[in-house]
Design a protein around this motif. Structure first.
Motif, PDB file in Angstrom:
ATOM      1  N   PRO A  46      -6.051 -25.358  21.392  1.00  0.00           N
ATOM      2  CA  PRO A  46      -5.428 -25.785  22.646  1.00  0.00           C
ATOM      3  C   PRO A  46      -5.799 -24.900  23.829  1.00  0.00           C
ATOM      4  N   ASP A  47      -5.701 -25.473  25.016  1.00  0.00           N
ATOM      5  CA  ASP A  47      -5.885 -24.695  26.250  1.00  0.00           C
ATOM      6  C   ASP A  47      -4.601 -23.982  26.623  1.00  0.00           C
ATOM      7  N   LEU A  48      -3.466 -24.483  26.101  1.00  0.00           N
ATOM      8  CA  LEU A  48      -2.158 -23.887  26.388  1.00  0.00           C
ATOM      9  C   LEU A  48      -1.209 -24.251  25.261  1.00  0.00           C
ATOM     10  N   VAL A  49      -0.301 -23.329  24.972  1.00  0.00           N
ATOM     11  CA  VAL A  49       0.743 -23.572  23.978  1.00  0.00           C
ATOM     12  C   VAL A  49       2.085 -23.660  24.707  1.00  0.00           C
ATOM     13  N   LEU A  50       2.833 -24.722  24.438  1.00  0.00           N
ATOM     14  CA  LEU A  50       4.182 -24.843  24.974  1.00  0.00           C
ATOM     15  C   LEU A  50       5.139 -24.786  23.795  1.00  0.00           C
ATOM     16  N   LEU A  51       6.027 -23.805  23.812  1.00  0.00           N
ATOM     17  CA  LEU A  51       6.867 -23.519  22.659  1.00  0.00           C
ATOM     18  C   LEU A  51       8.339 -23.641  23.032  1.00  0.00           C
ATOM     19  N   SER A  52       9.052 -24.526  22.357  1.00  0.00           N
ATOM     20  CA  SER A  52      10.483 -24.677  22.570  1.00  0.00           C
ATOM     21  C   SER A  52      11.220 -23.623  21.742  1.00  0.00           C
ATOM     22  N   LEU A  53      12.106 -22.869  22.403  1.00  0.00           N
ATOM     23  CA  LEU A  53      12.843 -21.808  21.716  1.00  0.00           C
ATOM     24  C   LEU A  53      14.121 -22.314  21.056  1.00  0.00           C
ATOM     25  N   GLU A  72      -5.017 -14.218  22.280  1.00  0.00           N
ATOM     26  CA  GLU A  72      -4.486 -13.562  23.474  1.00  0.00           C
ATOM     27  C   GLU A  72      -4.959 -14.199  24.778  1.00  0.00           C
ATOM     28  N   SER A  73      -6.043 -14.979  24.750  1.00  0.00           N
ATOM     29  CA  SER A  73      -6.526 -15.621  25.972  1.00  0.00           C
ATOM     30  C   SER A  73      -5.878 -16.989  26.211  1.00  0.00           C
ATOM     31  N   THR A  74      -5.071 -17.444  25.261  1.00  0.00           N
ATOM     32  CA  THR A  74      -4.407 -18.744  25.393  1.00  0.00           C
ATOM     33  C   THR A  74      -3.041 -18.570  26.041  1.00  0.00           C
ATOM     34  N   PRO A  75      -2.812 -19.146  27.224  1.00  0.00           N
ATOM     35  CA  PRO A  75      -1.502 -18.997  27.865  1.00  0.00           C
ATOM     36  C   PRO A  75      -0.404 -19.711  27.074  1.00  0.00           C
ATOM     37  N   VAL A  76       0.795 -19.111  27.107  1.00  0.00           N
ATOM     38  CA  VAL A  76       1.928 -19.661  26.366  1.00  0.00           C
ATOM     39  C   VAL A  76       3.118 -19.807  27.320  1.00  0.00           C
ATOM     40  N   ILE A  77       3.687 -20.996  27.356  1.00  0.00           N
ATOM     41  CA  ILE A  77       4.910 -21.239  28.109  1.00  0.00           C
ATOM     42  C   ILE A  77       6.012 -21.550  27.105  1.00  0.00           C
ATOM     43  N   THR A  78       7.095 -20.794  27.174  1.00  0.00           N
ATOM     44  CA  THR A  78       8.245 -21.080  26.319  1.00  0.00           C
ATOM     45  C   THR A  78       9.334 -21.724  27.175  1.00  0.00           C
ATOM     46  N   ILE A  79      10.155 -22.530  26.531  1.00  0.00           N
ATOM     47  CA  ILE A  79      11.293 -23.146  27.212  1.00  0.00           C
ATOM     48  C   ILE A  79      12.541 -22.767  26.426  1.00  0.00           C
ATOM     49  N   TYR A  92       6.798 -10.781  26.406  1.00  0.00           N
ATOM     50  CA  TYR A  92       6.651 -11.290  27.761  1.00  0.00           C
ATOM     51  C   TYR A  92       6.107 -10.257  28.743  1.00  0.00           C
ATOM     52  N   GLY A  93       5.635  -9.142  28.247  1.00  0.00           N
ATOM     53  CA  GLY A  93       5.227  -8.074  29.147  1.00  0.00           C
ATOM     54  C   GLY A  93       3.810  -8.160  29.687  1.00  0.00           C
ATOM     55  N   ASN A  94       2.894  -8.819  28.975  1.00  0.00           N
ATOM     56  CA  ASN A  94       1.488  -8.764  29.386  1.00  0.00           C
ATOM     57  C   ASN A  94       0.996  -9.982  30.155  1.00  0.00           C
ATOM     58  N   GLY A  95       1.876 -10.927  30.428  1.00  0.00           N
ATOM     59  CA  GLY A  95       1.477 -12.086  31.227  1.00  0.00           C
ATOM     60  C   GLY A  95       1.013 -13.280  30.431  1.00  0.00           C
ATOM     61  N   GLN A  96       0.763 -13.107  29.139  1.00  0.00           N
ATOM     62  CA  GLN A  96       0.339 -14.261  28.343  1.00  0.00           C
ATOM     63  C   GLN A  96       1.484 -15.252  28.168  1.00  0.00           C
ATOM     64  N   PHE A  97       2.690 -14.715  27.953  1.00  0.00           N
ATOM     65  CA  PHE A  97       3.889 -15.536  27.743  1.00  0.00           C
ATOM     66  C   PHE A  97       4.721 -15.583  29.023  1.00  0.00           C
ATOM     67  N   GLU A  98       5.254 -16.759  29.316  1.00  0.00           N
ATOM     68  CA  GLU A  98       6.266 -16.856  30.370  1.00  0.00           C
ATOM     69  C   GLU A  98       7.315 -17.858  29.911  1.00  0.00           C
ATOM     70  N   ASN A  99       8.536 -17.680  30.403  1.00  0.00           N
ATOM     71  CA  ASN A  99       9.629 -18.533  29.953  1.00  0.00           C
ATOM     72  C   ASN A  99      10.185 -19.359  31.102  1.00  0.00           C
ATOM     73  N   LEU A 100      10.412 -20.634  30.837  1.00  0.00           N
ATOM     74  CA  LEU A 100      11.145 -21.502  31.751  1.00  0.00           C
ATOM     75  C   LEU A 100      12.568 -21.591  31.229  1.00  0.00           C
ATOM     76  N   VAL A 101      13.520 -21.190  32.055  1.00  0.00           N
ATOM     77  CA  VAL A 101      14.906 -21.100  31.615  1.00  0.00           C
ATOM     78  C   VAL A 101      15.538 -22.479  31.571  1.00  0.00           C
ATOM     79  N   ARG A 102      16.054 -22.828  30.393  1.00  0.00           N
ATOM     80  CA  ARG A 102      16.763 -24.100  30.242  1.00  0.00           C
ATOM     81  C   ARG A 102      18.100 -24.063  30.981  1.00  0.00           C
ATOM     82  N   PRO A 103      18.543 -25.187  31.564  1.00  0.00           N
ATOM     83  CA  PRO A 103      17.888 -26.506  31.595  1.00  0.00           C
ATOM     84  C   PRO A 103      16.743 -26.517  32.610  1.00  0.00           C
TER      85      PRO A 103
END
Length: 253
Positions: A46-53, A72-79, A92-103
């Motif tokens: 994948p070009d990006l991983v979207l992960l539901s927490l 490590e080069s694949t961006p990850v967005i968690t929800i 979440y410290g190195n910029g690869q992971f970022e979180n979108l806060v639910r809702p």
């Protein structure tokens, strides 16, 4: 088309996200299990991983470890909620992971994905359009004359991804397979002319914002006025001149 791996508990939330993304991306669902995610990362690439927490507290951090060390080069967005995010705070410290806060709403999800993948997001009311600025714009040429189609296609093929149709009905089929960024539409066609074809396009809410430039071989004033009453993005007289054609297209998209 960019590829997104959706990882999470296979519930209504993750399925709703898949329905949101599938018109714009190639998506793949994956269970919230380290072994499943690892295998799918290798196969799907994948070009990006979207992960539901949601429910992630029931599993170990193996998925996060595997992604951060081997992909490590694949961006990850968690929800997830802030509480759910804190369970995995060290990733979440190195910029690869970022979180979108639910809702979180659809606009926020698409905005975050497009930002991470360097894509353009266009919001039109309740509709979304995702464009890749590094991909050639698609121009659909609709004309019943084969010579005209070949000539215009040759003029545009270096700068644009060009599709062709020889009738209004064929044009609607082509649009259903690939939504064009702009349509060059012959005004004088048998059976289903340019006026009728434009009406069909504008009758579909998903298509009505596609700019349409009319091509016409008749230059008398009443005819031109009839064309302009339909409020196209523009009109050009045939035979088309390359410089005028490209200028009109650039102005419209």
């Amino acid at each position: 088309m960019k590829k997104i791996l959706l990882v999470g508990k296979l519930n209504d939330v993750i399925k709703d996200i898949e329905r949101l993304l599938s018109p714009f991306f190639k998506t793949q669902l994956c269970e919230l299990k380290t072994e499943s995610a690892d295998g799918m990362l290798k196969v799907f690439e994948p070009d990006l991983v979207l992960l539901s927490l949601i429910g992630a507290s029931d599993v170990d951090t193996g998925i996060f470890d595997r992604i951060s060390f081997e992909y490590e080069s694949t961006p990850v967005i968690t929800i997830g909620t802030e509480k759910e995010q804190r369970l995995f705070f060290r990733f979440y410290g190195n910029g690869q992971f970022e979180n979108l806060v639910r809702p979180v709403d659809n606009k926020d999800i698409l905005t975050a994905i497009c930002r991470r993948l360097n894509l353009e997001l266009i919001i039109a009311g309740d509709s979304f359009i995702v464009k890749d600025p590094n991909v050639k714009k698609n121009v659909l040429i609709v004309d019943d004359d084969a010579v005209t189609l070949r000539g215009i296609r040759k003029m545009l093929c270096e700068e644009y991804d060009v599709s062709v149709a020889t009738s209004g009905i064929q044009a609607m089929t082509a649009i259903g397979k690939q939504r064009p960024d702009l349509i060059l539409l012959d005004y004088e066609m048998p059976v289903c002319d340019g006026r009728q074809t434009l009406k069909m396009i504008r009758a579909d809410k998903e298509l009505q914002d596609i700019p349409v430039i009319f091509l016409t071989g008749i230059s008398d004033k009443p005819h031109v006025q009839a064309v302009l009453e339909l409020k196209p993005a523009g009109y050009l007289l045939k035979p088309a001149v390359k410089e005028d054609l490209i200028k009109a297209i650039q102005k419209s998209i």
